[in-house]
Design a protein around this motif. Structure first.
Motif, mmCIF file in Angstrom:
data_model
loop_
_atom_site.group_PDB
_atom_site.id
_atom_site.type_symbol
_atom_site.label_atom_id
_atom_site.label_comp_id
_atom_site.label_asym_id
_atom_site.label_seq_id
_atom_site.Cartn_x
_atom_site.Cartn_y
_atom_site.Cartn_z
ATOM 1 N N SER A 1 -2.557 -1.577 -7.705
ATOM 2 C CA SER A 1 -2.027 -1.814 -6.480
ATOM 3 C C SER A 1 -0.495 -1.859 -6.816
ATOM 4 N N SER B 1 -6.685 -6.203 -6.733
ATOM 5 C CA SER B 1 -5.843 -5.163 -7.422
ATOM 6 C C SER B 1 -4.715 -5.494 -8.060
ATOM 7 N N VAL C 1 -6.401 2.094 4.778
ATOM 8 C CA VAL C 1 -6.053 0.747 4.855
ATOM 9 C C VAL C 1 -4.802 0.516 5.666
ATOM 10 N N ASN D 1 -8.126 6.715 0.622
ATOM 11 C CA ASN D 1 -8.219 5.086 0.912
ATOM 12 C C ASN D 1 -7.281 4.273 1.247
ATOM 13 N N ARG D 2 -6.182 4.340 0.420
ATOM 14 C CA ARG D 2 -4.872 3.491 1.067
ATOM 15 C C ARG D 2 -4.291 3.988 2.451
ATOM 16 N N GLU D 3 -4.428 5.262 2.578
ATOM 17 C CA GLU D 3 -3.937 5.488 4.128
ATOM 18 C C GLU D 3 -4.745 4.922 5.075
ATOM 19 N N SER E 1 -5.070 -6.434 0.917
ATOM 20 C CA SER E 1 -5.265 -4.809 0.865
ATOM 21 C C SER E 1 -5.733 -4.203 1.908
ATOM 22 N N ASN F 1 0.706 -1.083 0.051
ATOM 23 C CA ASN F 1 -0.050 0.066 0.042
ATOM 24 C C ASN F 1 0.721 1.189 -0.061
ATOM 25 N N ILE G 1 1.025 4.282 -3.098
ATOM 26 C CA ILE G 1 0.781 5.724 -2.707
ATOM 27 C C ILE G 1 2.087 6.446 -3.089
ATOM 28 N N ARG H 1 -7.760 8.123 -4.073
ATOM 29 C CA ARG H 1 -7.160 6.534 -3.920
ATOM 30 C C ARG H 1 -6.013 6.724 -2.693
ATOM 31 N N GLU I 1 -9.042 -3.705 2.236
ATOM 32 C CA GLU I 1 -10.055 -2.913 1.935
ATOM 33 C C GLU I 1 -11.288 -4.014 1.977
ATOM 34 N N ASN J 1 -8.717 -8.164 -1.747
ATOM 35 C CA ASN J 1 -9.296 -7.432 -0.518
ATOM 36 C C ASN J 1 -9.681 -8.332 0.608
#
Length: 216
Positions: free
Chosen positions: A185, A156, A84, A80-82, A147, A59, A63, A77, A149, A192
């Motif tokens: 990803s 991903s 995660v 969202n990943r932060e 992930s 992840n 980013i 995005r 998520e 996920n």
């Protein structure tokens, strides 16, 4: 005479209190020692921690890629990943792992690829994953992590466009799931939470022996 008896009684009481204090202190020291928090485990010491560190690294790498080459959706995005990453850190703490430990590159974190995962063809002869035909094994030697998520089972990938269907089989328990790639990803196939639950072994956050096939 009465004075001697009183002094003697006081001495006995003092000795009993002192002995009790020593015993209590010893019990406290033993309890403190037994209940002391153990040192967090690293990815090298635990398969669970290794999987979480790999997921965190995937992840973080995603980013970094979004920040290097941003587009109109990059901010969403990244946010969202932060989120995660924050959840993965919660899982690291709950599993007794070093919080924030990151492994950039799942294959490097998990060691050498297994023979079962890479037996089909040498990497130099294998076609690029994105050009693979339906039913062909891809991502030879790759490990699979989650992930973090939520949502329906999905994957991903950094090699397959959205809409591609991948079948992921955990060779350690022969469980498999077929999922659609829905986002980008930092690894060939990142599942996920819902998809990972379908193929995982209890308590593990890493599939070291994975068979990944493009099926659509």
């Amino acid at each position: 005479m009465s004075r001697r008896r009183t002094l003697g009684t006081k001495k006995k009481v003092a000795l009993l209190v002192s002995a009790a204090a020593v015993a209590g202190g010893g019990a406290f020291v033993m309890a403190s020692t037994s209940n002391a928090a153990q040192s967090p485990q690293t990815a090298a010491e635990s398969t669970v921690c290794q999987g979480l560190a790999t997921a965190l690294g995937n992840n973080q790498r995603f980013i970094e890629g979004q920040r290097t080459a941003p587009d109109a959706q990059s901010a969403a995005r990244i946010a969202n990943r932060e989120a995660v990453i924050a959840q993965i850190k919660v899982q690291q703490e709950a599993s007794g792992c070093a919080v924030g430990e990151s492994a950039q590159g799942s294959q490097a974190a998990a060691g050498q690829p297994s023979q079962a995962a890479s037996a089909s063809a040498p990497a130099s002869q294998a076609p690029p994953a994105g050009n693979a035909t339906s039913g062909q094994q891809v991502c030879n030697g790759s490990t699979v992590t989650l992930s973090g998520e939520a949502g329906a089972p999905a994957a991903s990938s950094n090699q397959f466009p959205a809409g591609t269907k991948l079948k992921v089989t955990n060779l350690d328990n022969n469980k498999s799931t077929t999922v659609e790639v829905t986002s980008v990803s930092g690894s060939c196939a990142l599942l996920n939470n819902a998809a990972f639950e379908q193929v995982r072994e209890p308590g593990k956050f890493l599939i070291r022996r994975a068979l990944i096939e493009k099926v659509g």
